[in-house]
Design an enzyme around this catalytic site. Structure first.
Site, PDB file in Angstrom:
ATOM      1  N   GLY A   1       3.259  -3.073  -4.501  1.00 46.79           N
ATOM      2  CA  GLY A   1       2.862  -3.269  -5.889  1.00 46.79           C
ATOM      3  C   GLY A   1       3.047  -1.979  -6.662  1.00 46.79           C
ATOM      4  N   ARG A   2       2.130  -1.034  -6.429  1.00 49.45           N
ATOM      5  CA  ARG A   2       2.178   0.256  -7.116  1.00 49.45           C
ATOM      6  C   ARG A   2       3.560   0.909  -7.012  1.00 49.45           C
ATOM      7  NH1 ARG A   2      -2.304   3.689  -7.376  1.00 49.45           N
ATOM      8  NH2 ARG A   2      -3.227   2.448  -5.712  1.00 49.45           N
TER       9      ARG A   2
ATOM     10  N   ARG B   1      -8.143   4.510 -14.472  1.00 54.01           N
ATOM     11  CA  ARG B   1      -7.970   5.146 -13.169  1.00 54.01           C
ATOM     12  C   ARG B   1      -8.595   6.544 -13.090  1.00 54.01           C
ATOM     13  NH1 ARG B   1      -3.871   6.543 -10.971  1.00 54.01           N
ATOM     14  NH2 ARG B   1      -4.355   5.904  -8.836  1.00 54.01           N
TER      15      ARG B   1
ATOM     16  N   CYS C   1     -17.435   5.951 -26.060  1.00 52.28           N
ATOM     17  CA  CYS C   1     -18.736   6.629 -26.009  1.00 52.28           C
ATOM     18  C   CYS C   1     -19.240   6.743 -24.572  1.00 52.28           C
ATOM     19  CB  CYS C   1     -19.735   5.879 -26.880  1.00 52.28           C
ATOM     20  SG  CYS C   1     -21.240   6.795 -27.195  1.00 52.28           S
ATOM     21  N   GLU C   2     -18.526   7.488 -23.752  1.00 58.13           N
ATOM     22  CA  GLU C   2     -18.872   7.761 -22.357  1.00 58.13           C
ATOM     23  C   GLU C   2     -18.338   9.144 -22.001  1.00 58.13           C
ATOM     24  OE1 GLU C   2     -20.454   5.882 -20.087  1.00 58.13           O
ATOM     25  OE2 GLU C   2     -20.537   3.929 -21.088  1.00 58.13           O
TER      26      GLU C   2
ATOM     27  N   GLY D   1       0.762  -1.238   0.000  1.00 59.37           N
ATOM     28  CA  GLY D   1       0.000   0.000   0.000  1.00 59.37           C
ATOM     29  C   GLY D   1       0.793   1.287   0.000  1.00 59.37           C
TER      30      GLY D   1
ATOM     31  N   TYR E   1      -1.967  -0.718 -12.310  1.00 57.44           N
ATOM     32  CA  TYR E   1      -3.424  -0.633 -12.464  1.00 57.44           C
ATOM     33  C   TYR E   1      -3.816   0.068 -13.766  1.00 57.44           C
ATOM     34  CZ  TYR E   1      -2.859  -1.931  -7.631  1.00 57.44           C
ATOM     35  OH  TYR E   1      -2.454  -2.574  -6.492  1.00 57.44           O
TER      36      TYR E   1
END
Length: 434
Positions: A295-296, A332, A363-364, A245, A392
């Site tokens: 991780g990140r 993200r 298309c959002e 984390g 991610y």
């Protein structure tokens, strides 16, 4: 390696490079959108953790969910990393890289299935991080059926608040993760009754993208106290899994200064502070091996998404820069309202800047990478880079709007290697029938 990113403009022609390799050349060879990663930085970040905990028994278990590319797993395995997995699929990826690496795998996650447990038992993983009493019962049943002992660690919920996005905070009682630390001793007593379960550790994980060391120290301190209680109860506890984390700083300019004028970011200093907090919390617990699950922090700043501008349009006073990358490639910003710095591949002498939305073709209305962001003026055909996309990004990608996912390239010793080809429409249609 202490620099925040491996991306920098070359002095001679002002082309953005990754470890000296020009991104415009990669875009020409492999197309866009394109993920680019630095092997040197990933290995360097792992080394920071290994050196910071060198004086005590430890294993750095890379959180595979951050980026599960086989080439990245192979790189980390070669450097002696373990792996934190949350699914049977992630286990298969680790085994594809090195079957012997199973002995360095911890299996986390709230919803392990019987089939996933069976596969992990057959592989001989190091530890199951169990998150509920129901899971413990099922694991005891599956281990008994295989007549294989399962080493278990209960993931306890320490009720420690960490300032981060609510979607990635996991350490409070209202979250779905873990077992209330106040009930843990009773659950360990039940585990001890199962013939094929060995309670060997205690696990904790309080969230992701946490930039202060204090919450990690507080959580580890509570777990250390629980370990002392469990040992007095007669349990042989040898692992303290402190989770992962540790966060990065996304608001950095390429010079290393914070884009909002707040802070710079020194990776070595951050890991040193984190290690000091965790080690201080557990110094009263002897004969324990620390398991740590970054991780990140290892991969985010090592990667970027290269995209090409399709159009620049105006709706009244509003400017939109429309690129060929979209939310299906990097979700993200849409999912977390996350900030990513966006820079041109070619830095020109022009000082012209514009306030614009940097968006994709999906298309959002949520398909955006930046809103009302001041940035260098771009035109159709220009290349741009979305920084800090190594974690991610590709793992959360999808085929929404029937869009094939990007290719991935790893830069190793100054050379670019394709580690995942671009998907084709044939790939997307292959599982379906008419």
């Amino acid at each position: 390696m202490n620099s925040a990113r491996p991306f920098a403009y070359s002095g001679k022609d002002s082309i953005l490079c990754c470890d000296g390799v020009q991104l415009d050349r990669l875009a020409k060879k492999f197309g866009t959108p394109l993920y680019v990663y630095s092997a040197e930085q990933i290995a360097g970040r792992l080394k920071l953790f290994q050196e910071s905990f060198a004086e005590i028994p430890h294993l750095i278990c890379y959180a595979v969910k951050a980026n599960s590319a086989l080439a990245i797993l192979k790189l980390l395995d070669a450097q002696g990393a373990g792996f934190d997995i949350v699914s049977g699929g992630e286990l298969e990826r680790v085994l594809a890289v090195n079957r012997a690496a199973a002995a360095r795998v911890v299996f986390s996650g709230v919803g392990k299935t019987a089939a996933e447990m069976d596969a992990a038992l057959r592989a001989g993983i190091l530890l199951f991080n169990v998150e509920s009493e129901g899971e413990l019962e099922l694991l005891a049943e599956r281990a008994s059926k295989q007549r294989k002992r399962a080493r278990v660690s209960l993931r306890v919920n320490p009720d420690v608040f960490a300032e981060t996005h609510p979607y990635i905070s996991t350490g409070l009682r209202e979250h779905k993760f873990g077992i209330d630390i106040r009930r843990a001793r009773r659950v360990y007593r039940e585990a001890a009754k199962a013939k094929y379960l060995d309670a060997r550790g205690v696990s904790v994980h309080i969230g992701s993208q946490i930039r202060s060391a204090e919450p990690f120290g507080a959580a580890a301190e509570r777990v250390a106290g629980l370990i002392r209680d469990l040992r007095r109860d007669g349990h042989t506890i040898e692992f303290l899994d402190a989770g992962g984390g540790l966060g990065i700083e996304y608001h950095l300019s390429l010079s290393g200064d914070d884009a909002s004028g707040a802070h710079s970011f020194d990776p070595k200093e951050k890991v040193t502070q984190y290690a000091a907090a965790v080690k201080k919390a557990v110094e009263g617990v002897s004969d324990v091996t620390l398991l740590l699950e970054p991780g990140r922090f290892l991969v985010a700043q090592a990667g970027a998404l290269v995209t090409r501008v399709l159009y620049v349009k105006k709706n009244g006073e509003k400017v939109f820069v429309i690129a060929d990358a979209a939310m299906n490639d990097l979700i993200r910003p849409a999912l977390y309202q996350a900030h990513h710095e966006i820079v041109p591949v070619t830095r020109t002498k022009s000082k012209k800047r514009v306030v614009a939305d940097f968006v994709g073709p999906v298309c959002e209305s949520g398909d955006f990478f930046a809103r009302d962001r001041e940035m260098p003026a771009l035109k159709s055909g220009d290349l741009a880079v979305i920084l800090d996309a190594g974690a991610y990004g590709m793992p959360l990608s999808s085929n929404y709007n029937s869009r094939p996912r990007p290719a991935e390239v790893l830069i190793e010793r100054g050379r670019a290697r394709l580690i995942r080809r671009r998907e084709t429409m044939q790939d997307l249609l292959a599982p379906e029938t008419l």
